[in-house]
Design an enzyme around this catalytic site. Structure first.
Site, short mmCIF file in Angstrom:
data_model
loop_
_atom_site.label_atom_id
_atom_site.label_comp_id
_atom_site.label_asym_id
_atom_site.label_seq_id
_atom_site.Cartn_x
_atom_site.Cartn_y
_atom_site.Cartn_z
CG ASN A 195 -0.66 0.84 18.04
OD1 ASN A 195 -0.66 1.95 18.59
ND2 ASN A 195 0.45 0.31 17.53
CB ILE B 194 -1.01 -0.02 1.18
CG1 ILE B 194 -2.17 0.95 0.93
CG2 ILE B 194 -0.32 0.29 2.52
CD1 ILE B 194 -3.37 0.73 1.84
N GLY C 252 3.78 -4.68 10.79
CA GLY C 252 2.84 -4.84 9.69
C GLY C 252 2.75 -3.63 8.79
CB VAL C 253 -0.08 -2.27 6.83
CG1 VAL C 253 -1.14 -1.94 7.83
CG2 VAL C 253 -0.19 -1.39 5.60
CG ASP C 254 1.27 1.45 12.46
OD1 ASP C 254 1.46 2.55 11.91
OD2 ASP C 254 1.06 1.31 13.68
N1 AR6 Z 1 0.77 -3.10 2.23
C1 AR6 Z 1 -0.47 -3.68 2.28
N2 AR6 Z 1 -0.80 -4.58 3.23
C2 AR6 Z 1 0.13 -4.92 4.14
C3 AR6 Z 1 1.44 -4.36 4.15
C4 AR6 Z 1 1.74 -3.40 3.13
N3 AR6 Z 1 2.94 -2.81 3.05
N4 AR6 Z 1 2.13 -4.91 5.19
C5 AR6 Z 1 1.29 -5.78 5.81
N5 AR6 Z 1 0.10 -5.80 5.17
P1 AR6 Z 1 -1.38 -5.74 10.27
P2 AR6 Z 1 -3.67 -5.35 12.08
C6 AR6 Z 1 -1.11 -6.59 5.47
O1 AR6 Z 1 -0.78 -6.73 11.21
O2 AR6 Z 1 -4.02 -6.80 12.04
C7 AR6 Z 1 0.67 -3.10 13.89
O3 AR6 Z 1 1.75 -3.44 14.71
C8 AR6 Z 1 -0.97 -7.79 6.37
O4 AR6 Z 1 -0.48 -8.91 5.63
O5 AR6 Z 1 -0.50 -4.73 9.65
O6 AR6 Z 1 -4.76 -4.33 11.97
C9 AR6 Z 1 -0.12 -1.92 14.43
O7 AR6 Z 1 0.71 -0.97 15.08
C10 AR6 Z 1 -2.42 -8.00 6.80
O8 AR6 Z 1 -3.15 -8.66 5.77
O9 AR6 Z 1 -2.58 -4.90 10.98
C11 AR6 Z 1 -1.07 -2.56 15.39
O10 AR6 Z 1 -0.46 -2.77 16.65
C12 AR6 Z 1 -2.95 -6.57 6.90
O11 AR6 Z 1 -2.00 -5.75 6.21
C13 AR6 Z 1 -1.36 -3.90 14.76
O12 AR6 Z 1 -0.25 -4.18 13.90
C14 AR6 Z 1 -3.12 -6.05 8.30
O13 AR6 Z 1 -2.12 -6.59 9.15
C15 AR6 Z 1 -2.59 -3.83 13.89
O14 AR6 Z 1 -2.90 -5.12 13.44
#
Ligand code: AR6
Length: 177
Positions: free
Chosen positions: A29, A16, A37-39
């Protein structure tokens, strides 16, 4: 490419942080101070400008959304929302996840933004099953379009083949109804 009323719905497989759009949505969060992750990817690619603004905002309740500029990213804004941690499904998770999508779109409308890209909120670290979460994501976006109709394009940006295929199946089904 799909269309709901006048709004284009796009499925994209990938990262993204590479998307050129008015706003990308961050699955943050409650602290808004970054994470994995995405954050993590958004803060890494966007640079410190985003974190500086997040610190000033001072956090975000689950289901709500906040906005910052996008630093070095190709988008103009980042909308930070917080999805629920999935704890079995009886803890208002569905309502909170719906609100995360809907409130992100409301904030985009307030800023007069016309294009937005969502990751799959809550389905990584927060453990929300993708099958259930994708239904909620599509329903929230569809409801917003029908109720407010103010957005030109919504991208769902999926990181895995599996997630992409689940969205594809659901949108194909929706278009044939
Ligand atoms: N682009 C698109 N999607 C992505 C990317 C990217 N660059 N990287 C990961 N994903 P998550 P949550 C996907 O864990 O479950 C963080 O530590 C990933 O594969 O990012 O809402 C925050 O600070 C998954 O399908 O978010 C919070 O503490 C999706 O994005 C916590 O994680 C969401 O995974 C939030 O957890």
């Amino acid at each position: 490419m799909y269309k709901i009323n006048e709004t284009i719905i796009n499925l994209i497989k990938g990262d993204i942080t590479k998307i050129e759009t008015d706003a990308i949505v961050n699955a943050a969060n409650n602290t808004l101070l970054g994470g994995g992750g995405v954050d993590g990817a958004i803060h890494r690619a966007g640079g410190p400008e985003i974190l500086d603004q997040c610190k000033k905002i001072g956090g975000c309740p689950t289901g709500e959304a906040r906005i910052t500029t996008a630093g070095n990213l190709p988008s103009n804004y980042v909308i930070h929302t917080v999805g629920p941690v999935y704890r079995g499904g009886d803890n208002r998770e569905a309502e909170l996840l719906y609100n995360a999508y809907y409130n992100s779109l409301k904030l985009a409308k307030e800023y007069n933004l016309k294009t937005i890209a969502f990751p799959s909120i809550s389905t990584g670290v927060y453990g929300y099953p993708i099958d259930k979460a994708s239904d909620i994501a599509i329903k929230a976006v569809t409801d917003f379009i029908e109720e407010k109709g103010s957005i030109d394009k919504v991208d769902f940006v999926l990181f895995s083949d599996n997630d992409y295929e689940i969205y594809e199946k659901k949108l194909n089904k929706l278009m044939n109804e």
